[in-house]
Structure formats: structure tokens, C-alpha cells
Design a protein around this motif. Structure first.
Motif, PDB file in Angstrom:
ATOM      1  N   VAL A   1       0.827  -1.197   0.000  1.00 14.67           N
ATOM      2  CA  VAL A   1       0.000   0.000   0.000  1.00 14.67           C
ATOM      3  C   VAL A   1       0.867   1.253   0.000  1.00 14.67           C
ATOM      4  N   LEU A   2       0.490   2.200  -0.851  1.00 15.53           N
ATOM      5  CA  LEU A   2       1.183   3.487  -0.960  1.00 15.53           C
ATOM      6  C   LEU A   2       0.311   4.602  -0.417  1.00 15.53           C
ATOM      7  N   GLU A   3       0.963   5.685   0.003  1.00 13.68           N
ATOM      8  CA  GLU A   3       0.233   6.906   0.355  1.00 13.68           C
ATOM      9  C   GLU A   3       0.750   8.094  -0.446  1.00 13.68           C
ATOM     10  N   GLY A   4       2.049   8.350  -0.363  1.00 16.65           N
ATOM     11  CA  GLY A   4       2.639   9.482  -1.063  1.00 16.65           C
ATOM     12  C   GLY A   4       3.204   9.075  -2.413  1.00 16.65           C
ATOM     13  N   ALA A   5       4.100   9.921  -2.937  1.00 22.15           N
ATOM     14  CA  ALA A   5       4.756   9.631  -4.215  1.00 22.15           C
ATOM     15  C   ALA A   5       5.869   8.619  -3.984  1.00 22.15           C
ATOM     16  N   LEU A   6       5.835   7.511  -4.713  1.00 18.86           N
ATOM     17  CA  LEU A   6       6.837   6.464  -4.563  1.00 18.86           C
ATOM     18  C   LEU A   6       8.173   6.920  -5.134  1.00 18.86           C
ATOM     19  N   LYS A   7       9.260   6.618  -4.412  1.00 19.96           N
ATOM     20  CA  LYS A   7      10.595   7.046  -4.834  1.00 19.96           C
ATOM     21  C   LYS A   7      11.278   5.987  -5.703  1.00 19.96           C
ATOM     22  N   LEU A   8      11.289   4.727  -5.252  1.00 17.08           N
ATOM     23  CA  LEU A   8      11.973   3.663  -5.991  1.00 17.08           C
ATOM     24  C   LEU A   8      11.064   2.450  -6.103  1.00 17.08           C
ATOM     25  N   PHE A   9      10.990   1.905  -7.314  1.00 18.28           N
ATOM     26  CA  PHE A   9      10.122   0.763  -7.600  1.00 18.28           C
ATOM     27  C   PHE A   9      10.985  -0.361  -8.162  1.00 18.28           C
ATOM     28  N   HIS A  10      10.722  -1.582  -7.743  1.00 17.88           N
ATOM     29  CA  HIS A  10      11.495  -2.726  -8.213  1.00 17.88           C
ATOM     30  C   HIS A  10      10.914  -3.197  -9.541  1.00 17.88           C
ATOM     31  N   LEU A  11      11.462  -2.667 -10.628  1.00 20.26           N
ATOM     32  CA  LEU A  11      10.909  -2.969 -11.943  1.00 20.26           C
ATOM     33  C   LEU A  11      11.931  -2.626 -13.018  1.00 20.26           C
TER      34      LEU A  11
END
Length: 366
Positions: A249-259
Motif C-alpha cells: 500500500v502506498l500513500e505518497g509519491a513512490l521514490k523507488l520501484f522494483h521494476l
């Protein structure tokens, strides 16, 4: 799972950190090494794609690459550091994978504070210097020695070693040494040994307080990854599947994504989708490759995933439950263990930054 600690046989040489190693500042380390040239070429391509984007969005953050001696980078890394063939052969001869080599070179980071990333790391924001505590006065007195990304199961929180951050000191070195002690040339992954090492050190009543590492979890808005809903589906008797996958679950702007992505255009599009609706609880559901959906409730999540798994599935039990229960469970177990060990009323389990401590809200029931 949290019971008696297991002790590995001493099969490996010590961590062997060079005494002359000089660490400075804060930065990112990535890897492209191995004895298989095709694999190394793939890892290098992924790492350089990730690093280019990180550098474009975060130009002041230094990035170092640990690489096989024959690697010829095309990206302008701040540092390229060799991984010796002898170190790789030491593991390969015994038939194991290269996790031990990675652990040894993680301990040789040129930075005092290191963010170690998998080759598939998608940067979505330009504030990684804040994650590293660079230029942020209130973060200079860092309270956490070691932070890891995490994945959740039905009864536990488990390290996800695609993203690790550590401040090198005596406590961190002890954690690395204990982590290595749970590895062997037959080790199939490095996450379970890290889990065992953290558990053992946090529950060791004989360990001096000043040597007890302060371990934290990345907040989901900092580091996030997709997890197959087959984990949840299997819990209710379903068959496994690679997709659909759900984020934490996210709330704010995600910084790093595993992709891993194929282009900057694709990276921009994925980040725009992931961070649409930032500021409110949401989850990302991937139903097919690069088909991402933003959902804002358990009902919406289940409807999206059931289109793939069928109406009898209960796929969001896992994803909605882990919103808060797993994090609370880990904190409860670790804090109680440390309170008992230290005979203190105040928990000594440190989570570091504010964003480690702000637990995301549970997805609202629609």
C-alpha cells in the motif's frame, strides 16, 4: 518462525573487509558480476538503465558499480570497482550461486552510508538525497544502522534484498558477519540468512547493548515492489500464478520501484501511473506485463484481480491484511524481545526516519 535461532556450520572464510578501506559520504551501489558472460551482460544493461535514470533525476547522488574485471561500462559511473574472479570462483566451485560474493562486496562499499540496489530499480522522484540523508540536517544523526525492503507473508515480515541501506559501523559489521555465518556455498538465496541473522542478534540476551544493530524497514512510499497474488491465492487453495501482482500500500509519491523498463518513455509512464493519486492510500495492481491499475479500496482490488483469477479467489486477503498487521507484528515481536533483553521500559528498536514510522492506513472498505 520466530523460535530458536539456527546456527550454520562455519564453512566460509571471514567477511574479510580490507582494513585500509576508506569510506566517505553517502551513495548508491549496484552490481554486474559473475562467471556467465551472458548473465553479466544482462545485469550490466539493467544496472546502467537504472543508473541513468537515477542520475538524471538525482544528479548529485554518487553511484558506484561493482563489476567483473572484463565488464566494459557504457554509463559514466562515479566509480567502477572490480569483483575478483577468485572471490567468484570460491563460491562457484562449491556449486553455489553468487549471493556470498554480493554480501562480501556490500561490506566493501566505498560509502559510509550505502543504498544498495538491484539492477532492476526504477527511480520515480528526484529526492534520493533525502533517503540517504544528504543535505538534510535533521537526518545527520541517523538512528538506524540497517534498513531493508520487505515482503510479507501470512505471519511474518521478510527481507526483500533488492534494496538495502546501511550505515557502516561496528554494529553493522557484526550484522554482516552474522549474516555470512548463516550462508553456505549451497545457499539458494540471501534473504532467509539475513532474516535469521537479524532475528538472532535482536534476541541475543548476551549481546552488549551498544553492539545490538538498530534495524528498520523502508516505508512503502520509499521502496516498493510487486508481489504475486498467487501467495494469497495459494492460502485459500488456489493455484499459483505469476500475475496478477500487487504492490504494498502506498500513500505518497513512490521514490523507488522494483521494476525493469525498456525505455525512458516507459519509465515516465509507469511512474506517472504509480504516483497518480499520491496523497491517499492506494495499491498498484499489475494484471499483465506493464498493465498497471491504481485501486483505492479492498473491493476495487479484489474486483481487479478476480478478473484474472476467477470469482472464487480471495486475492486481497493478503494485500489488504499486510497493510498494517505485518508491520505491527514485526515491531511487536522485536520490541518485546529487545525490552526483555535490555530490561528497559523504552523500546530500543529504531526505525530511523519519520517515513519508516508512519504506518500506511488500511485500504478502506468500499
Amino acid at each position: 518462525l520466530w523460535g530458536r535461532a539456527e546456527h550454520a556450520e562455519p564453512e566460509l572464510a571471514p567477511l574479510d573487509v580490507p582494513p585500509s578501506l576508506e569510506r566517505k559520504g553517502a551513495g548508491i551501489v549496484m552490481f554486474a558480476y559473475g562467471l556467465n558472460d551472458d548473465l553479466v551482460s544482462r545485469f550490466l544493461h539493467e544496472a546502467e538503465s537504472s543508473a541513468r535514470r537515477i542520475k538524471r533525476l538525482n544528479p548529485t547522488v554518487p553511484i558506484a558499480l561493482f563489476a567483473s574485471p572484463n565488464v566494459r561500462p557504457s554509463f559514466a559511473w562515479d566509480m567502477v570497482l572490480p569483483v575478483s574472479v577468485e572471490d567468484m570462483n570460491r563460491t562457484a566451485v562449491a556449486g553455489g550461486k553468487q549471493f556470498i560474493t554480493r554480501l562480501r562486496y556490500l561490506a566493501r562499499s566505498p560509502f559510509q552510508r550505502t543504498l544498495a540496489l538491484d539492477s532492476q530499480a526504477l527511480s520515480c522522484t528526484g529526492d534520493l538525497h533525502e533517503v540517504l540523508g544528504v543535505g538534510v540536517p535533521e537526518l545527520q544523526n541517523w538512528t538506524s544502522d540497517f534498513d531493508f525492503a520487505f515482503q510479507t507473508g501470512q505471519h511474518y515480515v521478510f527481507p526483500h534484498n533488492w534494496a538495502l541501506m546501511y550505515n557502516w559501523n561496528e554494529r553493522t559489521q557484526l550484522l554482516f558477519e552474522r549474516w555470512l555465518a548463516f550462508m553456505s556455498p549451497r545457499t539458494e538465496d540471501d534473504q532467509r540468512p539475513l532474516f535469521k541473522a537479524v532475528r538472532e542478534l535482536l534476541m541475543d540476551t548476551q549481546l552488549r547493548h551498544d553492539l545490538r544493530p538498530r534495524v528498520g524497514l523502508f516505508h512503502r512510499d520509499v521502496i516498493n515492489a510487486m508481489v504475486s497474488t498467487s501467495v494469497a491465492h495459494a492460502m485459500v487453495g488456489g493455484a499459483g500464478a505469476t500475475k496478477p501482482r500487487c504492490s504494498l500500500v502506498l500513500e505518497g509519491a513512490l521514490k523507488l520501484f522494483h521494476l525493469a523498463v525498456d525505455s525512458e518513455e516507459e519509465a515516465d509512464a509507469v511512474c506517472a501511473t504509480i504516483n497518480s493519486g499520491a496523497g491517499q492510500p492506494r495499491m498498484i495492481v499489475e494484471t499483465a506485463k506493464r498493465e498497471f491499475h491504481v485501486v483505492h479500496s479492498t473491493k476495487e482490488c479484489e474486483a481487479t484481480v478476480r478478473r484474472e483469477l476467477g470469482e472464487d479467489a480471495h486475492p486481497c486477503y493478503y494485500t489488504s491484511w499486510n497493510t498494517h498487521m505485518n508491520h505491527r507484528f514485526l515491531r511487536k515481536v522485536v520490541v518485546i524481545a529487545q525490552m526483555r533483553a535490555e530490561q528497559r521500559a523504552k523500546p530500543v528498536y529504531m526505525l530511523g526516519l519519520d517515513w519508516h514510522e508512519r504506518l500506511p492506513q488500511q485500504l478502506p472498505k468500499a
